[in-house]
Design a protein around this motif. Structure first.
Motif, PDB file in Angstrom:
ATOM      1  N   PHE A   1       0.879  -1.161   0.000  1.00 19.78           N
ATOM      2  CA  PHE A   1       0.000   0.000   0.000  1.00 19.78           C
ATOM      3  C   PHE A   1       0.920   1.216   0.000  1.00 19.78           C
ATOM      4  N   ALA A   2       0.974   1.921  -1.129  1.00 21.54           N
ATOM      5  CA  ALA A   2       1.992   2.951  -1.339  1.00 21.54           C
ATOM      6  C   ALA A   2       1.544   4.340  -0.911  1.00 21.54           C
ATOM      7  N   GLY A   3       2.507   5.099  -0.361  1.00 23.87           N
ATOM      8  CA  GLY A   3       2.342   6.529  -0.153  1.00 23.87           C
ATOM      9  C   GLY A   3       1.488   6.995   0.995  1.00 23.87           C
ATOM     10  N   ALA A   4       1.413   6.247   2.083  1.00 24.77           N
ATOM     11  CA  ALA A   4       0.625   6.694   3.239  1.00 24.77           C
ATOM     12  C   ALA A   4       1.323   7.875   3.908  1.00 24.77           C
ATOM     13  N   ASN A   5       0.582   8.955   4.132  1.00 23.54           N
ATOM     14  CA  ASN A   5       1.118  10.120   4.836  1.00 23.54           C
ATOM     15  C   ASN A   5       0.848   9.936   6.321  1.00 23.54           C
ATOM     16  N   ILE A   6       1.855   9.465   7.050  1.00 25.61           N
ATOM     17  CA  ILE A   6       1.647   9.165   8.462  1.00 25.61           C
ATOM     18  C   ILE A   6       1.818  10.383   9.360  1.00 25.61           C
ATOM     19  N   CYS A   7       2.344  11.478   8.819  1.00 19.95           N
ATOM     20  CA  CYS A   7       2.490  12.698   9.633  1.00 19.95           C
ATOM     21  C   CYS A   7       1.143  13.380   9.840  1.00 19.95           C
ATOM     22  N   ASP A   8       0.309  13.373   8.812  1.00 18.63           N
ATOM     23  CA  ASP A   8      -0.967  14.080   8.854  1.00 18.63           C
ATOM     24  C   ASP A   8      -2.150  13.190   9.192  1.00 18.63           C
ATOM     25  N   ASN A   9      -1.921  11.880   9.344  1.00 17.17           N
ATOM     26  CA  ASN A   9      -3.023  10.949   9.558  1.00 17.17           C
ATOM     27  C   ASN A   9      -2.693   9.962  10.667  1.00 17.17           C
ATOM     28  N   SER A  10      -3.618   9.805  11.603  1.00 17.43           N
ATOM     29  CA  SER A  10      -3.428   8.863  12.708  1.00 17.43           C
ATOM     30  C   SER A  10      -4.012   7.492  12.406  1.00 17.43           C
ATOM     31  N   TYR A  11      -4.935   7.440  11.450  1.00 15.40           N
ATOM     32  CA  TYR A  11      -5.600   6.189  11.084  1.00 15.40           C
ATOM     33  C   TYR A  11      -5.383   5.936   9.601  1.00 15.40           C
ATOM     34  N   ILE A  12      -4.838   4.765   9.272  1.00 15.65           N
ATOM     35  CA  ILE A  12      -4.608   4.365   7.889  1.00 15.65           C
ATOM     36  C   ILE A  12      -5.418   3.100   7.648  1.00 15.65           C
ATOM     37  N   THR A  13      -6.362   3.178   6.718  1.00 11.81           N
ATOM     38  CA  THR A  13      -7.165   2.016   6.356  1.00 11.81           C
ATOM     39  C   THR A  13      -6.600   1.423   5.077  1.00 11.81           C
ATOM     40  N   VAL A  14      -6.264   0.137   5.116  1.00  8.03           N
ATOM     41  CA  VAL A  14      -5.797  -0.562   3.919  1.00  8.03           C
ATOM     42  C   VAL A  14      -6.949  -1.401   3.392  1.00  8.03           C
ATOM     43  N   LYS A  15      -7.101  -1.367   2.069  1.00  3.82           N
ATOM     44  CA  LYS A  15      -8.193  -2.108   1.450  1.00  3.82           C
ATOM     45  C   LYS A  15      -7.780  -2.532   0.048  1.00  3.82           C
ATOM     46  N   LEU A  16      -8.550  -3.425  -0.509  1.00  2.00           N
ATOM     47  CA  LEU A  16      -8.343  -3.864  -1.885  1.00  2.00           C
ATOM     48  C   LEU A  16      -9.522  -3.371  -2.703  1.00  2.00           C
ATOM     49  N   VAL A  17      -9.240  -2.585  -3.743  1.00  2.62           N
ATOM     50  CA  VAL A  17     -10.272  -2.046  -4.622  1.00  2.62           C
ATOM     51  C   VAL A  17     -10.041  -2.661  -5.998  1.00  2.62           C
ATOM     52  N   GLY A  18     -10.956  -3.504  -6.411  1.00  4.60           N
ATOM     53  CA  GLY A  18     -10.767  -4.217  -7.671  1.00  4.60           C
ATOM     54  C   GLY A  18      -9.542  -5.106  -7.632  1.00  4.60           C
ATOM     55  N   GLY A  19      -9.209  -5.612  -6.436  1.00  6.48           N
ATOM     56  CA  GLY A  19      -8.053  -6.480  -6.262  1.00  6.48           C
ATOM     57  C   GLY A  19      -6.729  -5.738  -6.120  1.00  6.48           C
ATOM     58  N   LYS A  20      -6.752  -4.395  -6.213  1.00  4.40           N
ATOM     59  CA  LYS A  20      -5.535  -3.600  -6.097  1.00  4.40           C
ATOM     60  C   LYS A  20      -5.472  -2.892  -4.742  1.00  4.40           C
ATOM     61  N   PRO A  21      -4.255  -2.814  -4.141  1.00  8.16           N
ATOM     62  CA  PRO A  21      -4.102  -2.155  -2.846  1.00  8.16           C
ATOM     63  C   PRO A  21      -4.449  -0.668  -2.904  1.00  8.16           C
ATOM     64  N   ALA A  22      -5.175  -0.202  -1.900  1.00  8.52           N
ATOM     65  CA  ALA A  22      -5.557   1.220  -1.792  1.00  8.52           C
ATOM     66  C   ALA A  22      -5.546   1.624  -0.324  1.00  8.52           C
ATOM     67  N   ILE A  23      -5.382   2.924  -0.103  1.00  9.30           N
ATOM     68  CA  ILE A  23      -5.320   3.480   1.254  1.00  9.30           C
ATOM     69  C   ILE A  23      -6.368   4.574   1.413  1.00  9.30           C
ATOM     70  N   THR A  24      -6.986   4.600   2.581  1.00 11.76           N
ATOM     71  CA  THR A  24      -7.790   5.723   3.014  1.00 11.76           C
ATOM     72  C   THR A  24      -7.169   6.177   4.329  1.00 11.76           C
ATOM     73  N   ALA A  25      -6.975   7.473   4.461  1.00  7.26           N
ATOM     74  CA  ALA A  25      -6.313   7.981   5.666  1.00  7.26           C
ATOM     75  C   ALA A  25      -7.102   9.118   6.287  1.00  7.26           C
ATOM     76  N   ASN A  26      -7.056   9.177   7.616  1.00 16.53           N
ATOM     77  CA  ASN A  26      -7.637  10.308   8.350  1.00 16.53           C
ATOM     78  C   ASN A  26      -7.019  10.397   9.720  1.00 16.53           C
TER      79      ASN A  26
END
Length: 120
Positions: A95-120
């Motif tokens: 799961f590429a490019g998570a901005n951990i400085c600005d986000n305390s919660y990183i959600t990893v998921k598969l969208v159409g079988g491809k890795p994706a991130i949602t952050a907040n």
């Protein structure tokens, strides 16, 4: 006196950047149990274990829908990280490019079988 000032400046310039203890919460929305989590500065392959030590973890895997704390030593100024998950079935996803400085919660998921991130 100039000599000592020069030596002091040289030592400061030569000292490595200090790393901060850092953590974020990883939320597993992949639909698969995650056995291990590794993190690396984005674009590198310098993977380091990110999960709590085995004795500190509540469960051996991060089940779908569950959360886990990811801990790392973060160099000053480094905010973008890639997250590599190894699933219980031994397959992996990055799961590429998570901005951990600005986000305390990183959600990893598969969208159409491809890795994706949602952050907040």
């Amino acid at each position: 006196m100039r000599f000592l000032t020069g030596v002091a400046l040289a030592l400061v310039a030569a000292s490595p950047a200090m790393a901060d203890d850092w953590d974020f919460v990883l939320i597993n929305s992949t639909g698969k149990p995650i056995k291990t989590v590794e993190v690396a500065p984005s674009g590198t392959t310098d993977w380091k274990s990110g999960l709590e030590a085995e004795g500190e973890r509540r469960q051996a895997v991060i089940n779908p829908g569950a959360r886990a704390t990811v801990r790392l030593d973060k160099p000053a100024g480094q905010c973008r990280y890639d997250i590599r998950a190894t699933y219980a079935d031994a397959s992996t996803a990055v799961f590429a490019g998570a901005n951990i400085c600005d986000n305390s919660y990183i959600t990893v998921k598969l969208v159409g079988g491809k890795p994706a991130i949602t952050a907040n």
